[in-house]
Each structure stands twice: as structure tokens, then as C-alpha cells.
Design a protein around this motif. Structure first.
Motif, PDB file in Angstrom:
ATOM      1  N   ARG A 133       2.967   1.949 -15.407  1.00  0.00           N
ATOM      2  CA  ARG A 133       2.192   2.898 -16.207  1.00  0.00           C
ATOM      3  C   ARG A 133       1.379   3.851 -15.319  1.00  0.00           C
ATOM      4  O   ARG A 133       0.177   4.045 -15.505  1.00  0.00           O
ATOM      5  CB  ARG A 133       1.272   2.152 -17.181  1.00  0.00           C
ATOM      6  CG  ARG A 133       2.038   1.398 -18.255  1.00  0.00           C
ATOM      7  CD  ARG A 133       1.093   0.823 -19.300  1.00  0.00           C
ATOM      8  NE  ARG A 133       0.284  -0.248 -18.724  1.00  0.00           N
ATOM      9  CZ  ARG A 133       0.685  -1.505 -18.638  1.00  0.00           C
ATOM     10  NH1 ARG A 133       1.875  -1.870 -19.086  1.00  0.00           N
ATOM     11  NH2 ARG A 133      -0.099  -2.427 -18.111  1.00  0.00           N
ATOM     12  N   GLY A 134       2.033   4.409 -14.312  1.00  0.00           N
ATOM     13  CA  GLY A 134       1.410   5.405 -13.458  1.00  0.00           C
ATOM     14  C   GLY A 134       0.578   4.848 -12.325  1.00  0.00           C
ATOM     15  O   GLY A 134       0.113   5.591 -11.467  1.00  0.00           O
ATOM     16  N   ALA A 135       0.367   3.516 -12.300  1.00  0.00           N
ATOM     17  CA  ALA A 135      -0.417   2.900 -11.229  1.00  0.00           C
ATOM     18  C   ALA A 135       0.504   2.098 -10.308  1.00  0.00           C
ATOM     19  O   ALA A 135       1.603   1.702 -10.695  1.00  0.00           O
ATOM     20  CB  ALA A 135      -1.486   1.990 -11.817  1.00  0.00           C
ATOM     21  N   VAL A 136       0.042   1.876  -9.092  1.00  0.00           N
ATOM     22  CA  VAL A 136       0.812   1.087  -8.133  1.00  0.00           C
ATOM     23  C   VAL A 136       0.312  -0.356  -8.154  1.00  0.00           C
ATOM     24  O   VAL A 136      -0.875  -0.621  -7.967  1.00  0.00           O
ATOM     25  CB  VAL A 136       0.689   1.667  -6.707  1.00  0.00           C
ATOM     26  CG1 VAL A 136       1.456   0.775  -5.711  1.00  0.00           C
ATOM     27  CG2 VAL A 136       1.205   3.091  -6.658  1.00  0.00           C
ATOM     28  N   GLU A 137       1.236  -1.266  -8.406  1.00  0.00           N
ATOM     29  CA  GLU A 137       0.889  -2.689  -8.445  1.00  0.00           C
ATOM     30  C   GLU A 137       1.370  -3.341  -7.151  1.00  0.00           C
ATOM     31  O   GLU A 137       2.536  -3.212  -6.779  1.00  0.00           O
ATOM     32  CB  GLU A 137       1.552  -3.356  -9.653  1.00  0.00           C
ATOM     33  CG  GLU A 137       0.914  -4.664 -10.045  1.00  0.00           C
ATOM     34  CD  GLU A 137       1.373  -5.127 -11.427  1.00  0.00           C
ATOM     35  OE1 GLU A 137       2.348  -5.897 -11.478  1.00  0.00           O
ATOM     36  OE2 GLU A 137       0.772  -4.704 -12.435  1.00  0.00           O
ATOM     37  N   HIS A 138       0.479  -4.028  -6.464  1.00  0.00           N
ATOM     38  CA  HIS A 138       0.802  -4.653  -5.193  1.00  0.00           C
ATOM     39  C   HIS A 138       1.142  -6.126  -5.408  1.00  0.00           C
ATOM     40  O   HIS A 138       0.423  -6.837  -6.121  1.00  0.00           O
ATOM     41  CB  HIS A 138      -0.371  -4.536  -4.213  1.00  0.00           C
ATOM     42  CG  HIS A 138      -0.739  -3.124  -3.894  1.00  0.00           C
ATOM     43  ND1 HIS A 138      -1.617  -2.384  -4.663  1.00  0.00           N
ATOM     44  CD2 HIS A 138      -0.331  -2.302  -2.892  1.00  0.00           C
ATOM     45  CE1 HIS A 138      -1.751  -1.178  -4.148  1.00  0.00           C
ATOM     46  NE2 HIS A 138      -0.981  -1.095  -3.076  1.00  0.00           N
ATOM     47  N   HIS A 139       2.209  -6.573  -4.774  1.00  0.00           N
ATOM     48  CA  HIS A 139       2.652  -7.957  -4.899  1.00  0.00           C
ATOM     49  C   HIS A 139       2.500  -8.654  -3.550  1.00  0.00           C
ATOM     50  O   HIS A 139       2.924  -8.127  -2.522  1.00  0.00           O
ATOM     51  CB  HIS A 139       4.112  -8.017  -5.366  1.00  0.00           C
ATOM     52  CG  HIS A 139       4.332  -7.393  -6.705  1.00  0.00           C
ATOM     53  ND1 HIS A 139       4.382  -8.119  -7.874  1.00  0.00           N
ATOM     54  CD2 HIS A 139       4.489  -6.091  -7.070  1.00  0.00           C
ATOM     55  CE1 HIS A 139       4.569  -7.308  -8.902  1.00  0.00           C
ATOM     56  NE2 HIS A 139       4.643  -6.067  -8.435  1.00  0.00           N
ATOM     57  N   TYR A 140       1.931  -9.851  -3.588  1.00  0.00           N
ATOM     58  CA  TYR A 140       1.625 -10.587  -2.357  1.00  0.00           C
ATOM     59  C   TYR A 140       2.323 -11.943  -2.353  1.00  0.00           C
ATOM     60  O   TYR A 140       2.701 -12.477  -3.400  1.00  0.00           O
ATOM     61  CB  TYR A 140       0.114 -10.810  -2.230  1.00  0.00           C
ATOM     62  CG  TYR A 140      -0.691  -9.547  -2.117  1.00  0.00           C
ATOM     63  CD1 TYR A 140      -1.010  -9.005  -0.873  1.00  0.00           C
ATOM     64  CD2 TYR A 140      -1.145  -8.876  -3.259  1.00  0.00           C
ATOM     65  CE1 TYR A 140      -1.756  -7.846  -0.771  1.00  0.00           C
ATOM     66  CE2 TYR A 140      -1.895  -7.711  -3.163  1.00  0.00           C
ATOM     67  CZ  TYR A 140      -2.189  -7.205  -1.917  1.00  0.00           C
ATOM     68  OH  TYR A 140      -2.932  -6.047  -1.822  1.00  0.00           O
ATOM     69  N   ARG A 141       2.453 -12.484  -1.162  1.00  0.00           N
ATOM     70  CA  ARG A 141       2.954 -13.843  -0.977  1.00  0.00           C
ATOM     71  C   ARG A 141       2.174 -14.495   0.158  1.00  0.00           C
ATOM     72  O   ARG A 141       1.747 -13.819   1.094  1.00  0.00           O
ATOM     73  CB  ARG A 141       4.444 -13.841  -0.662  1.00  0.00           C
ATOM     74  CG  ARG A 141       5.008 -15.257  -0.563  1.00  0.00           C
ATOM     75  CD  ARG A 141       6.461 -15.318  -0.894  1.00  0.00           C
ATOM     76  NE  ARG A 141       6.896 -16.724  -0.938  1.00  0.00           N
ATOM     77  CZ  ARG A 141       7.341 -17.337  -1.996  1.00  0.00           C
ATOM     78  NH1 ARG A 141       7.413 -16.705  -3.139  1.00  0.00           N
ATOM     79  NH2 ARG A 141       7.735 -18.599  -1.956  1.00  0.00           N
ATOM     80  N   ALA A 142       1.989 -15.808   0.070  1.00  0.00           N
ATOM     81  CA  ALA A 142       1.240 -16.520   1.111  1.00  0.00           C
ATOM     82  C   ALA A 142       2.041 -16.576   2.409  1.00  0.00           C
ATOM     83  O   ALA A 142       3.266 -16.682   2.388  1.00  0.00           O
ATOM     84  CB  ALA A 142       0.914 -17.936   0.643  1.00  0.00           C
ATOM     85  N   LYS A 143       1.341 -16.491   3.517  1.00  0.00           N
ATOM     86  CA  LYS A 143       1.963 -16.649   4.828  1.00  0.00           C
ATOM     87  C   LYS A 143       1.870 -18.110   5.240  1.00  0.00           C
ATOM     88  O   LYS A 143       1.203 -18.913   4.591  1.00  0.00           O
ATOM     89  CB  LYS A 143       1.258 -15.743   5.850  1.00  0.00           C
ATOM     90  CG  LYS A 143       1.383 -14.262   5.518  1.00  0.00           C
ATOM     91  CD  LYS A 143       0.502 -13.402   6.390  1.00  0.00           C
ATOM     92  CE  LYS A 143       0.991 -13.319   7.808  1.00  0.00           C
ATOM     93  NZ  LYS A 143       0.190 -12.338   8.604  1.00  0.00           N
TER      94      LYS A 143
END
Length: 216
Positions: A71-81
Motif C-alpha cells: 500500500r505504497g509503503a516499504v515493508e522490511h523483512h528480517y531473519r535472525a543471524k
């Protein structure tokens, strides 16, 4: 930022000092997720979750793996190191605050996983195990039991590797896989009555101090 390679790193202690950060790390160990998804699962506000995600990212314990537009925004996806590896030598040299952080975070997640799994019927198998022992040992017995725990851990990893090879067969499906929890804890224990008596003594001392302050 250089990665955290030891539990003696002050950044690791900082990361493990907040229960919500511990839960976020546990979820990101299982799968990648965005702060929005984490907030929904953890039933916490997006602002609070985003703050702790940023902290974990700055501390080098999670990594950004994807960005998507929603919806026009950037969603950041993370994963544990990968977590710092803890050897016997590292544990022996670690300061008490680092040990408390490591043990506290582990106990928190063991409790959550076990309770959630029990509620979902995870202990309903006839061959599930729930065993607790209180023992009195000498130094030799302590060392022998420690080695026995290490052998069981190594055997468990071997069993998992062999199961993984079998499940590569086309005849297997995801429905055939069983997610299994195995917890091993060996520690120098105090008697529960001793612990309760200690808590009662502390409570009485706090009450006496408050009374003295009130009189002053």
C-alpha cells in the motif's frame, strides 16, 4: 557493525535483557518476518515492536533479507543471524551478568514453547517424555552426568540428520514431518524449601526497611 561472536559482548547482554526482544529473536529464528507481522503475532504495538527490531538489527543479531511494497509503503523483512557459540571455556570466563542474560532468555523461551505445545497436544504422544530428576552427586558423578548430556545431544543431532536424509525421499511429504522439542538442563540446584525461605527472608527485610524509613 561487527557481528556478536561471544555472550561476553555487552551488546548480547543488552539484547537479551528485554523479554520482547527475546521473543522476537525466537520468531525470527523460525522464519523471516516484518515488524507488522511480528506485532500481530506478539499482540504488541507496532511502534514498540519496530523499536526492538531496530535495536536487534543495530546489535547485529538479525539481518534484513527482503523489502516489499505494501500500500505504497516499504515493508522490511528480517531473519535472525547465527547466535554466538558457547563453549565450556567461554561459559566459564563469562561474567555473571552475561550468564544471567543467556540463561534467562533460554528459560523464557523454553517455558513459552513448552506451554504452547502442551496446549496444542504436544505431550499427547504415548512416547512423549516429561522427566525431572533431583539428584545428589559427588564431583565425579557431576562430570559423568555432564558427559552423558553431551553424548545425548550429539546423538539427537545425528538422529535429526538421518531423519532429514530419509525425508528427502519423494515418498515423504511435509505432513510426515514432526516438529520436536528437546530440552536438556543440568545445573547445581538448591532445594525448593531453601529458595522459598530465602524469598521470605528477603521479603521480611524489605518490610523492615520500609517500616524504618516510615518511622524516620
Amino acid at each position: 557493525m561487527r557481528p556478536i561472536t561471544s555472550i561476553q559482548d555487552p551488546r548480547y547482554v543488552k539484547a537479551m535483557s528485554h523479554p520482547l526482544r527475546v521473543r522476537i529473536l525466537a520468531l525470527l529464528d523460525e522464519r523471516r518476518a516484518s515488524p507488522v507481522e511480528l506485532a500481530e503475532v506478539l499482540e504488541a504495538s507496532l511502534g514498540t515492536v519496530s523499536y526492538h527490531v531496530r535495536t536487534l538489527h543495530q546489535l547485529g543479531l538479525i539481518e534484513l533479507v527482503d523489502e516489499t511494497r505494501v500500500r505504497g509503503a516499504v515493508e522490511h523483512h528480517y531473519r535472525a543471524k547465527a547466535r554466538p557459540k558457547i563453549t565450556d571455556e567461554t561459559w566459564e570466563q563469562a561474567p555473571p551478568i552475561a550468564k544471567q542474560a543467556a540463561v534467562g532468555s533460554s528459560l523464557q523461551m523454553i517455558d513459552e514453547y513448552a506451554r504452547a505445545s502442551a496446549a496444542a497436544g504436544g505431550f499427547d504422544h504415548s512416547d512423549a517424555a516429561l522427566i525431572r530428576l533431583s539428584m545428589r552427586l559427588d564431583e565425579k558423578g557431576w562430570r559423568q552426568l555432564s558427559k552423558a548430556c553431551t553424548r545425548l545431544f550429539e546423538q539427537a543431532r545425528k538422529i535429526e540428520a538421518e531423519a532429514g536424509e530419509r525425508m528427502k525421499d519423494a515418498a515423504y511429504s511435509d505432513h510426515d514431518a514432526i516438529d520436536v522439542g528437546l530440552v536438556m538442563m543440568m545445573f547445581e540446584a538448591i532445594r525448593l524449601s531453601q529458595a522459598l525461605a530465602s524469598d521470605e527472608t528477603k521479603h521480611k527485610r524489605r518490610g523492615a526497611r520500609r517500616a524504618a524509613q516510615a518511622r524516620a
